[in-house]
Design a protein around this motif. Sequence first.
Motif, PDB file in Angstrom:
ATOM      1  N   LEU A  40      19.291 -32.092   0.550  1.00 31.85           N
ATOM      2  CA  LEU A  40      18.017 -31.620   0.240  1.00 31.85           C
ATOM      3  C   LEU A  40      17.761 -30.861  -1.092  1.00 31.85           C
ATOM      4  N   GLY A  41      19.154 -30.838  -1.738  1.00 26.02           N
ATOM      5  CA  GLY A  41      18.820 -30.024  -2.918  1.00 26.02           C
ATOM      6  C   GLY A  41      18.352 -28.546  -3.001  1.00 26.02           C
ATOM      7  N   TYR A  42      19.066 -28.084  -1.806  1.00 29.73           N
ATOM      8  CA  TYR A  42      18.629 -26.401  -1.348  1.00 29.73           C
ATOM      9  C   TYR A  42      19.681 -25.708  -1.958  1.00 29.73           C
ATOM     10  N   THR A  43      18.952 -24.844  -2.794  1.00 29.69           N
ATOM     11  CA  THR A  43      19.785 -23.536  -3.429  1.00 29.69           C
ATOM     12  C   THR A  43      19.338 -21.987  -2.740  1.00 29.69           C
ATOM     13  N   PRO A  44      20.308 -21.486  -2.029  1.00 28.92           N
ATOM     14  CA  PRO A  44      19.959 -20.183  -1.591  1.00 28.92           C
ATOM     15  C   PRO A  44      19.579 -19.119  -2.627  1.00 28.92           C
ATOM     16  N   ASN A  45      18.539 -18.353  -2.324  1.00 29.51           N
ATOM     17  CA  ASN A  45      18.313 -17.273  -2.992  1.00 29.51           C
ATOM     18  C   ASN A  45      19.112 -16.170  -3.047  1.00 29.51           C
ATOM     19  N   LEU A  46      20.067 -15.982  -3.920  1.00 29.98           N
ATOM     20  CA  LEU A  46      21.202 -14.931  -3.699  1.00 29.98           C
ATOM     21  C   LEU A  46      20.493 -13.432  -3.739  1.00 29.98           C
ATOM     22  N   LEU A  47      19.693 -13.357  -4.546  1.00 31.21           N
ATOM     23  CA  LEU A  47      19.199 -11.822  -4.674  1.00 31.21           C
ATOM     24  C   LEU A  47      18.373 -11.553  -3.431  1.00 31.21           C
ATOM     25  N   ALA A  48      17.638 -12.334  -2.820  1.00 30.99           N
ATOM     26  CA  ALA A  48      16.984 -12.306  -1.582  1.00 30.99           C
ATOM     27  C   ALA A  48      17.947 -11.839  -0.441  1.00 30.99           C
ATOM     28  N   GLN A  49      19.033 -12.597  -0.346  1.00 35.30           N
ATOM     29  CA  GLN A  49      20.259 -12.264   0.439  1.00 35.30           C
ATOM     30  C   GLN A  49      20.629 -10.933   0.326  1.00 35.30           C
ATOM     31  N   GLY A  50      20.865 -10.468  -1.056  1.00 42.29           N
ATOM     32  CA  GLY A  50      21.328  -8.964  -1.259  1.00 42.29           C
ATOM     33  C   GLY A  50      20.358  -7.848  -0.468  1.00 42.29           C
ATOM     34  N   LEU A  51      19.097  -8.425  -0.982  1.00 40.79           N
ATOM     35  CA  LEU A  51      18.052  -7.579  -0.480  1.00 40.79           C
ATOM     36  C   LEU A  51      18.037  -7.414   0.960  1.00 40.79           C
TER      37      LEU A  51
END
Length: 338
Positions: A40-51
């Motif tokens: 899917l070409g999906y990249t997780p939002n690392l900053l969102a995970q941190g928040l």
Amino acid sequence: MADVARIAGVSRSTVSYALSGVRPIATETRDRILRAMSDLGYTPNLLAQGLAGKRTGIVSLIFPVGEQGMNVTEFEYVQGAAEQARLDGYHLLLWPMDADELGEMQRIVAQGLVDGILLMEVRSFDERIPVLLDTGVPFVSIGRPTDDAGLAFVDADFEAMGDLAVSHLAGLGHTEIGLVTHSQESLDVGYGPMVRSWDAVAASASRLGVTARLFPTASTLAGGRDVFEQILETAPETTGLVMINEAATAGLLGAAAKNGWRVPERLSLVAINTSAGSAERFMPALTTASAEPKAMGREAAQFLSRRLRGEGTDALQWLAEPVLTLRESTTVARTTRQ
């Protein structure tokens, strides 16, 4: 994330656990999730995970840029740390921040933007350290305060560097030497490398019967020219210098050449805490007494990874042993040759 879960045949919460590492996930399940993300070409939002209170996979290296910016040697510390962090599964974020910006540092930690911190340019008493201890965020310093009990750090052995440099000059017959440091302000605020270097040079000079003078100057080309003029005016008998100011070194070499002081015939230079890559950029190439900064950066990042995994929380301290490398900037003292 919903599409990843659908294609992998798992719940959204399982995808979230696989990304955050909060709960163990079976290898087969993790592989299906990673394949679905790739398709899917999906990249997780690392900053969102941190928040959201999860691990971000990001560590920050806090570097006070100050008057001198970042020189070649300091960049090699960062490069080594970044390479090791990547091997350990982390992204390293370089955060230029003055040592007095305690509120900004607290906000970064409180917002959960980073999992851990590497701290550079440490002062003898560094107010950032008690702040970080209070937050509970894992951190490792490159450099150390005077009271380093219980702290995780990697540092160059400045005492050994200073002794190596002075002993080398004394062995070549130099009896009038100086130490060129960063500005007087850096000494006044207790910037560790400057304070330790001067203490070491002064102690070694006293032991060896050598006269040593301190020459602080701005970390700029102009600072190098200014400090050479100071040497001409106040200590023209100087035949050897220990340098711990990379930016000023080029200016000093230029001013020396302009005034007919050939290096090393009239003036010998030993650079401390200076990488091979930096030393060999100068003309002439500088003799150095230094540890390897890239290796120190890697070791600091490894220490931080171990702390983040909850491993080896005790005795994560390393003083890197310096090596004397002879190049083209030192020779027998002029008075000895005569």
